[in-house]
Design an enzyme around this catalytic site. Structure first.
Site, PDB file in Angstrom:
ATOM      1  N   ASP A  89      28.503  58.156  92.872  1.00 45.77           N
ATOM      2  CA  ASP A  89      28.136  57.203  91.760  1.00 45.77           C
ATOM      3  C   ASP A  89      27.896  57.511  90.518  1.00 45.77           C
ATOM      4  O   ASP A  89      27.016  57.946  90.210  1.00 45.77           O
ATOM      5  CB  ASP A  89      27.182  56.402  92.413  1.00 45.77           C
ATOM      6  CG  ASP A  89      27.353  55.622  93.729  1.00 45.77           C
ATOM      7  OD1 ASP A  89      28.233  56.024  94.343  1.00 45.77           O
ATOM      8  OD2 ASP A  89      26.339  54.763  93.889  1.00 45.77           O
ATOM      9  N   LYS A 151      30.875  49.525  90.299  1.00 47.94           N
ATOM     10  CA  LYS A 151      29.274  49.435  90.612  1.00 47.94           C
ATOM     11  C   LYS A 151      28.647  48.769  89.446  1.00 47.94           C
ATOM     12  O   LYS A 151      28.776  49.137  88.286  1.00 47.94           O
ATOM     13  CB  LYS A 151      28.741  50.731  90.985  1.00 47.94           C
ATOM     14  CG  LYS A 151      27.409  50.549  91.348  1.00 47.94           C
ATOM     15  CD  LYS A 151      26.598  52.043  91.818  1.00 47.94           C
ATOM     16  CE  LYS A 151      25.007  51.885  91.964  1.00 47.94           C
ATOM     17  NZ  LYS A 151      24.549  53.240  92.447  1.00 47.94           N
ATOM     18  N   LYS A 180      30.478  47.367  94.426  1.00 48.57           N
ATOM     19  CA  LYS A 180      29.217  47.627  94.834  1.00 48.57           C
ATOM     20  C   LYS A 180      28.191  46.969  93.881  1.00 48.57           C
ATOM     21  O   LYS A 180      28.115  47.245  92.696  1.00 48.57           O
ATOM     22  CB  LYS A 180      28.912  49.266  94.733  1.00 48.57           C
ATOM     23  CG  LYS A 180      27.434  49.466  95.230  1.00 48.57           C
ATOM     24  CD  LYS A 180      27.206  50.933  95.311  1.00 48.57           C
ATOM     25  CE  LYS A 180      25.723  51.272  95.606  1.00 48.57           C
ATOM     26  NZ  LYS A 180      25.594  52.871  95.768  1.00 48.57           N
TER      27      LYS A 180
END
Length: 212
Positions: A89, A151, A180
């Site tokens: 991430d 994300k 996400k």
């Protein structure tokens, strides 16, 4: 719907100790979450502890500000993968995005995706610092760079994810990337609203609570 497999069970606090990580691992195995998301210094330890489970190891890169060099993000990524990370991430360079330097942002994501080899790359765009147009530009850059997920948030800025953020991102990415939602998701109801809006994964420190 296996809700447990939507969840990246997360502990990213700067003052995290081994007992906190051990608790995360215990919960991760108990509830069979999709992944445990931890700071890079814990990757090797967590990877070893999870080797007999199907819970993945997720770690953060360029976290939480995203303002370091591309080269440092590439190194962090390669180092994390060598120590057992399954998913990455990364935080974009938010200032460059706000300056509309989309070439820089896209190239950096692409470089980190290349360093990921075959691992999943989720790109944190930090929606709390962006207006709607900037969220759209960031989401498009993630698609253009070939990353796997947009994300929403680090959880360390002015706010976490909102349902509106997720809807905007979904309009841009369609089925070209997953989403996400992360930050401030603390209840089963919160999680279901995010999933209904288009989220494919949920990042949260309260993983067990989200299951209801």
């Amino acid at each position: 719907m296996n809700l447990n497999k939507y969840i990246d069970h997360t502990f990213l606090k700067a003052n995290g100790r081994q007992k906190d990580i051990d608790k995360l691992i215990e919960e991760g195995i108990k509830y069979d979450f999709k992944s445990l998301c931890i700071n890079p210094s814990w990757v090797e330890y967590v990877s070893e502890k999870l080797k007999d489970s199907d819970v993945l190891v997720c770690t953060v890169i360029g976290f939480p500000l995203g303002a370091m060099t591309t080269e440092s993000k590439i190194f962090e990524t390669s180092d994390a993968i060598s120590k057992g990370a399954d998913e990455i991430d990364m935080v974009i360079n938010v200032g460059r995005l706000k300056d509309r330097d989309l070439d820089y942002v896209t190239k950096e994501i692409k470089a980190v995706k290349n360093a990921c080899q075959d691992r999943v790359l989720k790109v944190i765009i930090e929606t709390s610092l962006l207006d709607e147009e900037e969220i759209r530009l960031a989401a498009q850059a993630v698609v253009d760079a070939g990353a796997d997920f947009v994300k929403t948030s680090t959880g360390f800025s002015t706010r976490g994810a909102s349902v509106e953020d997720v809807k905007i991102i979904k309009e841009v990415v369609g089925d070209k990337a997953k989403i996400k939602a992360s930050g401030g998701i603390r209840s089963h109801e919160d999680m279901m609203k995010m999933i209904e809006a288009g989220a494919d994964r949920i990042g949260a420190s309260a993983g067990a609570t989200l299951l209801g």
